[in-house]
Scaffold this motif. Structure first.
Motif, PDB file in Angstrom:
ATOM      1  N   ASP A  41       0.808  -1.225   0.000  1.00 48.93           N
ATOM      2  CA  ASP A  41       0.000   0.000   0.000  1.00 48.93           C
ATOM      3  C   ASP A  41       0.839   1.273   0.000  1.00 48.93           C
ATOM      4  O   ASP A  41       0.321   2.352  -0.313  1.00 48.93           O
ATOM      5  CB  ASP A  41      -0.990   0.013   1.165  1.00 48.93           C
ATOM      6  CG  ASP A  41      -0.322  -0.034   2.539  1.00 48.93           C
ATOM      7  OD1 ASP A  41       0.922  -0.007   2.605  1.00 48.93           O
ATOM      8  OD2 ASP A  41      -1.061  -0.104   3.540  1.00 48.93           O
ATOM      9  N   GLN A  43       2.848   2.089  -2.108  1.00 48.57           N
ATOM     10  CA  GLN A  43       2.966   2.529  -3.492  1.00 48.57           C
ATOM     11  C   GLN A  43       1.917   3.567  -3.860  1.00 48.57           C
ATOM     12  O   GLN A  43       2.118   4.370  -4.756  1.00 48.57           O
ATOM     13  CB  GLN A  43       2.859   1.318  -4.436  1.00 48.57           C
ATOM     14  CG  GLN A  43       3.924   0.269  -4.225  1.00 48.57           C
ATOM     15  CD  GLN A  43       5.331   0.836  -4.345  1.00 48.57           C
ATOM     16  OE1 GLN A  43       5.624   1.630  -5.245  1.00 48.57           O
ATOM     17  NE2 GLN A  43       6.210   0.426  -3.438  1.00 48.57           N
ATOM     18  N   TRP A  44       0.773   3.545  -3.187  1.00 52.03           N
ATOM     19  CA  TRP A  44      -0.268   4.528  -3.515  1.00 52.03           C
ATOM     20  C   TRP A  44      -0.633   5.438  -2.346  1.00 52.03           C
ATOM     21  O   TRP A  44      -1.459   6.326  -2.487  1.00 52.03           O
ATOM     22  CB  TRP A  44      -1.528   3.843  -4.049  1.00 52.03           C
ATOM     23  CG  TRP A  44      -2.189   2.887  -3.097  1.00 52.03           C
ATOM     24  CD1 TRP A  44      -2.991   3.186  -2.045  1.00 52.03           C
ATOM     25  CD2 TRP A  44      -2.106   1.466  -3.140  1.00 52.03           C
ATOM     26  NE1 TRP A  44      -3.418   2.048  -1.410  1.00 52.03           N
ATOM     27  CE2 TRP A  44      -2.892   0.965  -2.069  1.00 52.03           C
ATOM     28  CE3 TRP A  44      -1.450   0.545  -3.974  1.00 52.03           C
ATOM     29  CZ2 TRP A  44      -3.022  -0.398  -1.812  1.00 52.03           C
ATOM     30  CZ3 TRP A  44      -1.588  -0.810  -3.710  1.00 52.03           C
ATOM     31  CH2 TRP A  44      -2.362  -1.258  -2.649  1.00 52.03           C
ATOM     32  N   THR A  45      -0.022   5.236  -1.173  1.00 48.30           N
ATOM     33  CA  THR A  45      -0.352   6.100  -0.036  1.00 48.30           C
ATOM     34  C   THR A  45       0.753   7.086   0.301  1.00 48.30           C
ATOM     35  O   THR A  45       0.530   8.031   1.054  1.00 48.30           O
ATOM     36  CB  THR A  45      -0.633   5.261   1.232  1.00 48.30           C
ATOM     37  OG1 THR A  45       0.548   4.528   1.588  1.00 48.30           O
ATOM     38  CG2 THR A  45      -1.780   4.306   0.995  1.00 48.30           C
ATOM     39  N   SER A  48      -0.244  10.481  -0.680  1.00 47.61           N
ATOM     40  CA  SER A  48      -1.675  10.722  -0.549  1.00 47.61           C
ATOM     41  C   SER A  48      -1.982  11.654   0.611  1.00 47.61           C
ATOM     42  O   SER A  48      -1.340  11.608   1.658  1.00 47.61           O
ATOM     43  CB  SER A  48      -2.405   9.389  -0.351  1.00 47.61           C
ATOM     44  OG  SER A  48      -3.760   9.597  -0.067  1.00 47.61           O
ATOM     45  N   TYR A  51      -2.993   9.821   3.973  1.00 51.72           N
ATOM     46  CA  TYR A  51      -2.010   8.777   4.326  1.00 51.72           C
ATOM     47  C   TYR A  51      -2.350   8.098   5.644  1.00 51.72           C
ATOM     48  O   TYR A  51      -2.187   6.885   5.796  1.00 51.72           O
ATOM     49  CB  TYR A  51      -0.611   9.397   4.408  1.00 51.72           C
ATOM     50  CG  TYR A  51       0.456   8.467   4.946  1.00 51.72           C
ATOM     51  CD1 TYR A  51       1.108   7.591   4.105  1.00 51.72           C
ATOM     52  CD2 TYR A  51       0.805   8.489   6.297  1.00 51.72           C
ATOM     53  CE1 TYR A  51       2.085   6.729   4.585  1.00 51.72           C
ATOM     54  CE2 TYR A  51       1.775   7.623   6.791  1.00 51.72           C
ATOM     55  CZ  TYR A  51       2.414   6.753   5.935  1.00 51.72           C
ATOM     56  OH  TYR A  51       3.370   5.906   6.426  1.00 51.72           O
ATOM     57  N   SER A  54      -4.906   5.522   4.909  1.00 52.30           N
ATOM     58  CA  SER A  54      -4.666   4.689   3.731  1.00 52.30           C
ATOM     59  C   SER A  54      -3.575   3.653   3.991  1.00 52.30           C
ATOM     60  O   SER A  54      -3.691   2.502   3.574  1.00 52.30           O
ATOM     61  CB  SER A  54      -4.276   5.560   2.532  1.00 52.30           C
ATOM     62  OG  SER A  54      -5.331   6.408   2.159  1.00 52.30           O
ATOM     63  N   HIS A  55      -2.508   4.062   4.675  1.00 56.99           N
ATOM     64  CA  HIS A  55      -1.432   3.119   4.976  1.00 56.99           C
ATOM     65  C   HIS A  55      -1.856   2.175   6.099  1.00 56.99           C
ATOM     66  O   HIS A  55      -2.545   2.576   7.039  1.00 56.99           O
ATOM     67  CB  HIS A  55      -0.170   3.873   5.363  1.00 56.99           C
ATOM     68  CG  HIS A  55       0.994   2.970   5.653  1.00 56.99           C
ATOM     69  ND1 HIS A  55       1.321   1.908   4.841  1.00 56.99           N
ATOM     70  CD2 HIS A  55       1.901   2.958   6.674  1.00 56.99           C
ATOM     71  CE1 HIS A  55       2.396   1.294   5.336  1.00 56.99           C
ATOM     72  NE2 HIS A  55       2.745   1.905   6.451  1.00 56.99           N
TER      73      HIS A  55
END
Length: 283
Positions: A41, A43-45, A48, A51, A54-55
């Motif tokens: 994750d 890679q996209w957080t 962001s 974050y 998301s992480h």
């Protein structure tokens, strides 16, 4: 990096007697891969804005364990042409170890995403795995002295025994501190372990105060800081996205009425992590 170490150590501790080369490679790739795959994750957080939530989210959920294990079983067949239930079981072990080790530190994870968004954190193991790397550093000379495969397998198993003893000590120490604070009447308690064994920072909430304290085995213990905790409208906080995320992330927060704004922060990381302190404007 510690998750990679765990993957290598799981593979090293396995009994590989009479195992063919392809299966060994498939097992090694699975053991290391399964121990690190939940962190995909990042890679996209990383960049962001959300974050915080998301992480360590759904990729770290218990519900993803069979999904990741099935993926590695599929990849083992595609890449190595190996069909072996040990691949699936090793993947399950690796992913679960990643989830449990991340849950054990203060940052926590989304154990039950996507159904429950709250983060869960044990706090009894520090965020950095220096102790585990220290165990491996101590054992490295023995790998040079004992080169037989069965000897190396035993050395890796000693690593896991040391890790279990250390984790057990941390759990007992944290449980003692937690229960002691509960007996003193604190309604909510959070723990954050030091990088070295024997020291714990604790955070406890009672009525309109939150205290930060220390407990050291054989050393000084007691409250080191007290935070004012003002009553606020929680629904108002939830309407502000950063505050709502913080309420889901932290076991509890400190709220302080500053007149034109409400300051909300996670006492475990007060002044240390900027995204864990939010100013909510009054409307």
């Amino acid at each position: 990096m510690t998750h990679t170490l765990f993957g290598v150590a799981i593979y090293g501790a396995l009994n590989k007697l009479n195992m063919d080369t392809k299966t060994k490679w498939a097992l090694f790739a699975t053991s290391v891969g399964a121990n690190v795959i939940p962190d995909i994750d990042v890679q996209w957080t990383r960049a962001s804005a959300d974050y915080l939530m998301s992480h360590r989210g759904f990729t770290h959920s218990f519900f993803m364990v069979p999904v990741w294990a099935a993926l590695f079983s599929f990849l083992s067949y595609v890449v190595f042409r190996v069909l072996d239930r040990r691949i699936f079981l090793t993947a399950v072990t690796g992913v679960l170890l990643h989830i449990i080790s991340d849950w054990s530190n203060a940052w926590g994870i989304g154990l039950f995403e996507p159904f429950v968004s709250n983060r869960y954190a044990g706090g009894f193991i520090p965020n950095k795995g220096y102790i585990f790397w220290g165990f491996m550093a101590v054992l490295l000379p023995f790998f040079a002295l004992y080169r037989a495969k069965e000897h190396r397998q035993r050395i890796f198993r000693v690593f896991w025994i040391l890790g279990a003893v250390y984790s057990g000590f941390q759990i007992v120490h944290s449980a003692y501190v937690y229960m002691d604070l509960k007996n003193e009447g604190y309604s909510q308690v959070a723990i954050r372990a030091d990088r070295l064994p024997g020291g714990i920072s604790y955070y406890a909430k009672k009525d309109d105060i939150v205290v930060e304290g220390r407990h050291e085995v054989g050393g000084d213990s007691g409250i080191v800081q007290t935070y004012r905790n003002d009553p606020v409208d929680v629904e108002q906080l939830r309407r502000y996205r950063p505050a709502r995320d913080l309420l889901l992330f932290a076991p509890f927060v400190v709220t302080q009425d500053e007149g034109d704004r409400i300051r909300v922060f996670d006492p475990r990381f007060a002044g240390r992590v900027s995204i864990l302190s939010v100013d909510v404007p009054k409307t």
